[in-house]
Scaffold this active site. Structure first.
Site, PDB file in Angstrom:
ATOM      1  N   TYR A 147      47.437  34.147  49.248  1.00 21.94           N
ATOM      2  CA  TYR A 147      48.410  35.009  49.931  1.00 21.94           C
ATOM      3  C   TYR A 147      49.108  36.006  49.007  1.00 21.94           C
ATOM      4  O   TYR A 147      48.860  37.205  49.061  1.00 21.94           O
ATOM      5  CB  TYR A 147      49.479  34.145  50.615  1.00 21.94           C
ATOM      6  CG  TYR A 147      48.994  33.263  51.714  1.00 21.94           C
ATOM      7  CD1 TYR A 147      48.873  33.753  53.018  1.00 21.94           C
ATOM      8  CD2 TYR A 147      48.673  31.939  51.482  1.00 21.94           C
ATOM      9  CE1 TYR A 147      48.438  32.940  54.045  1.00 21.94           C
ATOM     10  CE2 TYR A 147      48.238  31.105  52.506  1.00 21.94           C
ATOM     11  CZ  TYR A 147      48.128  31.608  53.786  1.00 21.94           C
ATOM     12  OH  TYR A 147      47.701  30.805  54.798  1.00 21.94           O
ATOM     13  N   TYR A 167      39.474  34.885  54.132  1.00 18.75           N
ATOM     14  CA  TYR A 167      40.590  33.966  53.912  1.00 18.75           C
ATOM     15  C   TYR A 167      40.217  32.902  52.872  1.00 18.75           C
ATOM     16  O   TYR A 167      39.164  32.269  52.981  1.00 18.75           O
ATOM     17  CB  TYR A 167      40.998  33.272  55.226  1.00 18.75           C
ATOM     18  CG  TYR A 167      42.113  32.290  55.000  1.00 18.75           C
ATOM     19  CD1 TYR A 167      43.440  32.697  55.103  1.00 18.75           C
ATOM     20  CD2 TYR A 167      41.849  30.973  54.618  1.00 18.75           C
ATOM     21  CE1 TYR A 167      44.471  31.811  54.843  1.00 18.75           C
ATOM     22  CE2 TYR A 167      42.878  30.089  54.353  1.00 18.75           C
ATOM     23  CZ  TYR A 167      44.184  30.512  54.463  1.00 18.75           C
ATOM     24  OH  TYR A 167      45.198  29.645  54.198  1.00 18.75           O
ATOM     25  N   LYS A 181      57.388  28.762  54.134  1.00 15.92           N
ATOM     26  CA  LYS A 181      57.433  27.873  55.296  1.00 15.92           C
ATOM     27  C   LYS A 181      58.719  27.054  55.349  1.00 15.92           C
ATOM     28  O   LYS A 181      59.112  26.578  56.409  1.00 15.92           O
ATOM     29  CB  LYS A 181      56.209  26.956  55.323  1.00 15.92           C
ATOM     30  CG  LYS A 181      54.869  27.687  55.262  1.00 15.92           C
ATOM     31  CD  LYS A 181      54.772  28.818  56.251  1.00 15.92           C
ATOM     32  CE  LYS A 181      53.455  29.570  56.277  1.00 15.92           C
ATOM     33  NZ  LYS A 181      52.978  30.132  55.016  1.00 15.92           N
TER      34      LYS A 181
HETATM   35  C1  LIG Z   1      51.850  31.100  54.999  1.00 20.01           C
HETATM   36  C2  LIG Z   1      51.978  31.982  53.825  1.00 20.01           C
HETATM   37  C3  LIG Z   1      52.078  33.389  53.959  1.00 20.01           C
HETATM   38  C4  LIG Z   1      51.946  34.080  55.264  1.00 20.01           C
HETATM   39  O1  LIG Z   1      53.047  33.881  56.116  1.00 20.01           O
HETATM   40  P1  LIG Z   1      52.794  33.909  57.683  1.00 20.01           P
HETATM   41  O2  LIG Z   1      54.118  33.645  58.255  1.00 20.01           O
HETATM   42  O3  LIG Z   1      51.781  32.843  57.966  1.00 20.01           O
HETATM   43  O4  LIG Z   1      52.257  35.250  58.034  1.00 20.01           O
HETATM   44  C5  LIG Z   1      52.247  34.148  52.826  1.00 20.01           C
HETATM   45  N1  LIG Z   1      52.311  33.579  51.606  1.00 20.01           N
HETATM   46  C6  LIG Z   1      52.192  32.252  51.429  1.00 20.01           C
HETATM   47  C7  LIG Z   1      52.239  31.730  50.054  1.00 20.01           C
HETATM   48  C8  LIG Z   1      52.025  31.412  52.535  1.00 20.01           C
HETATM   49  O5  LIG Z   1      51.911  30.085  52.328  1.00 20.01           O
END
Ligand SMILES: *Cc1c(COP(=O)(O)O)cnc(C)c1O
Length: 335
Positions: A290, A264, A50
């Site tokens: 993730y 999720y 991010k």
């Molecule tokens: C937000 C996030 C993702 C996914 O990215 P998106 O742009 O939301 O698809 C993947 N890995 C981590 C650790 C994240 O925080």
């Protein structure tokens, strides 16, 4: 061509992030050569994907004269934590709307990990029950704050809009430049995909520089058809913003959503196994929501022969290790 310097941007990340070979995992799997793009090392409050998006989003907030930013995410949102950190650094107030997406009630999930960091960065936290329209809830909060006289900039969940996706257009350019410099021919980029901005920006960027490098998103929430539709829509809008409309083709968008498990925020058995594996082979910290799922997908697809010996795979590490501290009980047994 694409000229990112024409968009407002603030410096938040330690860029470029390293591109490294995962020697031990490559040996252990005895398949393709596996590399890792270390976007877990972007530097902002334990890093993550991010940060790149926020370089463009926060610049837009400042350009619009905002004194307050708001965003939303799940309780253990990495995006919320990086937004809180960026706001602190830039002197803006930050409100986070944290959605109870999992129903988990244990203390570590609710208060440790990313939530601890949110508080440290001085963000104001509001909790929300699970809600399919969290961006709508955020708008209600924005209206309340505007009524109190604040100049509010709202950032959608995951920072995923065409402005945020510019961060991953930038990552695409950076990755291909690094690969060119060392003569690395990349056959596939693999990463975890959620709110779609990372994959959309990457695909738009990789198409925009005519790299010919395909991307595989490993889904963490939505089913495949929905995920691909979301990524394609955002990648198309991002290409329009870049002045290269139509560059991204529907066939460029591929998601594999076979590694979500229960849903999720719930690590599956192979998520936990992937996290343990990388911690032990190459001392890389993945996360339970993730990157652990993304790596579980990569490992399984190597084992199934989808990725083959002689190929080069780059795993984009999107970060998230702060989230481990919200999930300690998933790692108690030493399996
Ligand atoms: C937000 C996030 C993702 C996914 O990215 P998106 O742009 O939301 O698809 C993947 N890995 C981590 C650790 C994240 O925080």
């Amino acid at each position: 061509m694409m000229n990112l310097a024409r968009y407002p941007r603030v410096t938040l990340g330690h860029l470029p992030t390293p591109l490294e070979k995962l020697d031990n995992l490559t040996k252990e799997l005895n398949g393709p050569e596996i590399w890792i793009k270390r976007d877990d090392c972007t530097g902002l409050s334990t890093g993550g994907n991010k940060t790149r998006k926020l370089e463009f989003l926060m610049a837009e907030a400042i350009a619009e004269g905002a004194d307050t930013v708001i965003t939303q995410g799940a309780t253990q949102s990495n995006h919320a934590r990086q937004t809180a950190a960026a706001a602190a650094k830039l002197g803006l107030a930050c409100h986070l709307l944290l959605e109870d997406r999992t129903g988990k009630t244990d203390f570590d999930y609710k208060e440790n990990g990313n939530v601890l960091l949110d508080r440290l960065h001085g963000a104001k936290l509001e909790r929300s029950p699970a809600n399919p329209d969290m961006n709508g809830e955020m708008e209600k909060l924005a209206e309340r704050l505007r009524a109190e006289g604040h100049k509010v900039y709202t950032i959608p969940g995951g920072g995923s809009n065409p402005t945020g996706a510019l961060g991953y257009v930038n990552a695409a350019i950076e990755l291909i430049y690094q690969a060119n410099t060392i003569g690395l021919k990349i056959d596939h980029v693999v990463h975890a995909t959620g709110s779609a901005g990372t994959q959309a920006g990457l695909v738009a960027g990789l198409a925009g520089i005519n790299s010919g490098v395909p991307v595989l998103g490993i889904g963490v929430r939505a089913p495949k058809a929905k995920q691909e539709e979301n990524v394609f829509a955002l990648a198309s809008r991002t290409a329009e913003k870049l002045g290269i409309p139509g560059t991204v083709k529907r066939a460029d968008i591929v998601a594999n959503c076979d590694y979500i498990g229960e849903g999720y925020g719930f690590p599956a058995a192979n998520t936990i196994e992937a996290i343990r594996t990388l911690a032990r082979t190459d001392a890389i910290l993945l996360d339970p929501v993730y990157s652990g799922k993304g790596m579980a997908g990569l490992i399984d697809l190597v084992k199934k022969g989808f990725f083959k010996k002689g190929e080069t795979i780059v795993f984009l590490h999107t970060g998230g290790s702060a989230g481990l501290f919200g999930y300690p009980t998933d790692f108690l047994t030493n399996a």
